[in-house]
Enzyme design. Structure first.
Site, short mmCIF file in Angstrom:
data_model
loop_
_atom_site.label_atom_id
_atom_site.label_comp_id
_atom_site.label_asym_id
_atom_site.label_seq_id
_atom_site.Cartn_x
_atom_site.Cartn_y
_atom_site.Cartn_z
N ASN A 42 0.84 -1.20 0.00
CA ASN A 42 0.00 0.00 0.00
C ASN A 42 0.87 1.25 0.00
OD1 ASN A 42 0.51 -0.98 2.64
ND2 ASN A 42 -1.24 0.10 3.50
N ILE A 43 0.38 2.28 -0.68
CA ILE A 43 1.11 3.53 -0.87
C ILE A 43 0.17 4.67 -0.51
CG2 ILE A 43 2.39 4.96 -2.53
CD1 ILE A 43 2.65 2.32 -4.27
N GLU A 44 0.43 5.27 0.67
CA GLU A 44 -0.48 6.30 1.16
C GLU A 44 -0.07 7.69 0.66
OE1 GLU A 44 -0.75 5.57 5.41
OE2 GLU A 44 -2.06 3.84 5.02
N CYS A 53 -4.09 0.71 -2.47
CA CYS A 53 -3.95 -0.51 -1.67
C CYS A 53 -2.91 -1.44 -2.29
CB CYS A 53 -5.27 -1.26 -1.60
SG CYS A 53 -6.55 -0.43 -0.63
N GLU A 55 -3.18 -4.60 -2.96
CA GLU A 55 -3.74 -5.49 -4.00
C GLU A 55 -3.76 -4.80 -5.36
OE1 GLU A 55 -4.91 -4.73 -1.01
OE2 GLU A 55 -6.40 -6.17 -0.29
N CYS A 86 -10.43 -4.40 0.61
CA CYS A 86 -11.45 -3.35 0.56
C CYS A 86 -12.33 -3.51 -0.68
CB CYS A 86 -10.80 -1.97 0.59
SG CYS A 86 -10.23 -1.39 -1.02
N CYS A 89 -10.73 -2.73 -4.15
CA CYS A 89 -9.85 -3.81 -4.63
C CYS A 89 -10.66 -5.01 -5.11
CB CYS A 89 -8.86 -4.22 -3.54
SG CYS A 89 -7.60 -2.97 -3.24
N1 THU Z 1 -5.30 -1.38 2.67
C1 THU Z 1 -4.73 -2.21 1.74
O1 THU Z 1 -3.65 -1.94 1.21
N2 THU Z 1 -5.40 -3.36 1.42
C2 THU Z 1 -6.53 -3.78 2.03
O2 THU Z 1 -7.01 -4.84 1.71
C3 THU Z 1 -7.15 -2.96 3.10
C4 THU Z 1 -6.59 -1.60 3.27
C5 THU Z 1 -4.54 -0.19 3.09
C6 THU Z 1 -5.07 1.14 2.67
C7 THU Z 1 -4.43 2.04 3.71
O3 THU Z 1 -3.10 2.36 3.32
C8 THU Z 1 -4.35 1.17 4.95
O4 THU Z 1 -4.47 -0.16 4.50
C9 THU Z 1 -5.40 1.47 6.00
O5 THU Z 1 -6.67 1.48 5.44
#
Ligand code: THU
Length: 136
Positions: A42-44, A53, A55, A86, A89
């Site tokens: 994941n890359i915020e 996310c 995935e 989520c 995804c």
């Molecule tokens: N996130 C994912 O990368 N995959 C998931 O299946 C659920 C959520 C990430 C998004 C965000 O960076 C962090 O988790 C918190 O929501």
């Protein structure tokens, strides 16, 4: 490649997660039918809504390298039980995965399940709903 092996690739990718806001690191690994593994984390972003996310990072990396057919996906996070992808995804998975393709959901605590997109997103909106589906 086994589900366990793909989950360990996802764990490795999780180390690269860019998560300064949530601190919640996720890793994913997508296996293409021709045997290549595409990992993602994941890359915020300070503008939270554009976060990507793990995935979708893995799937989009594969698609952008020309992959169209997948054999499996693994996802892992530090959750008590198997991580739950989520909704966004799940929709992306429904675009590219066959209904029964194995999806391995793991956790750093050792919990793991095998599922598939038809269970994660029943009744998904797909190209079948579109009038011009034959264009694709
Ligand atoms: N996130 C994912 O990368 N995959 C998931 O299946 C659920 C959520 C990430 C998004 C965000 O960076 C962090 O988790 C918190 O929501």
């Amino acid at each position: 490649m086994t589900g366990k092996e793909l989950l360990s690739k996802a764990e490795e990718a999780r180390k690269n997660a860019y998560v300064p806001y949530s601190g919640f690191a996720v890793g994913a690994a997508a296996l293409s039918k021709d045997g290549r593994v595409f990992t993602g984390c994941n890359i915020e972003n300070a503008a939270y809504g554009v976060t990507n996310c793990a995935e979708r990072t893995a799937i989009f990396k594969a698609i952008s390298e020309g992959v169209r057919e997948f054999a499996a996906l693994a996802v892992v996070a530090d959750t008590a039980g198997p991580v739950s992808p989520c909704g966004a995804c799940r929709q992306v998975m429904a675009e590219f995965f066959e209904p029964d393709m194995p999806i391995y959901l793991g956790s750093m605590q050792g919990a793991g399940i095998q599922t598939e997109i038809k269970s994660l997103l029943p009744g998904a909106f797909t190209s079948k709903e579109l009038k011009h589906k034959d264009d694709y």
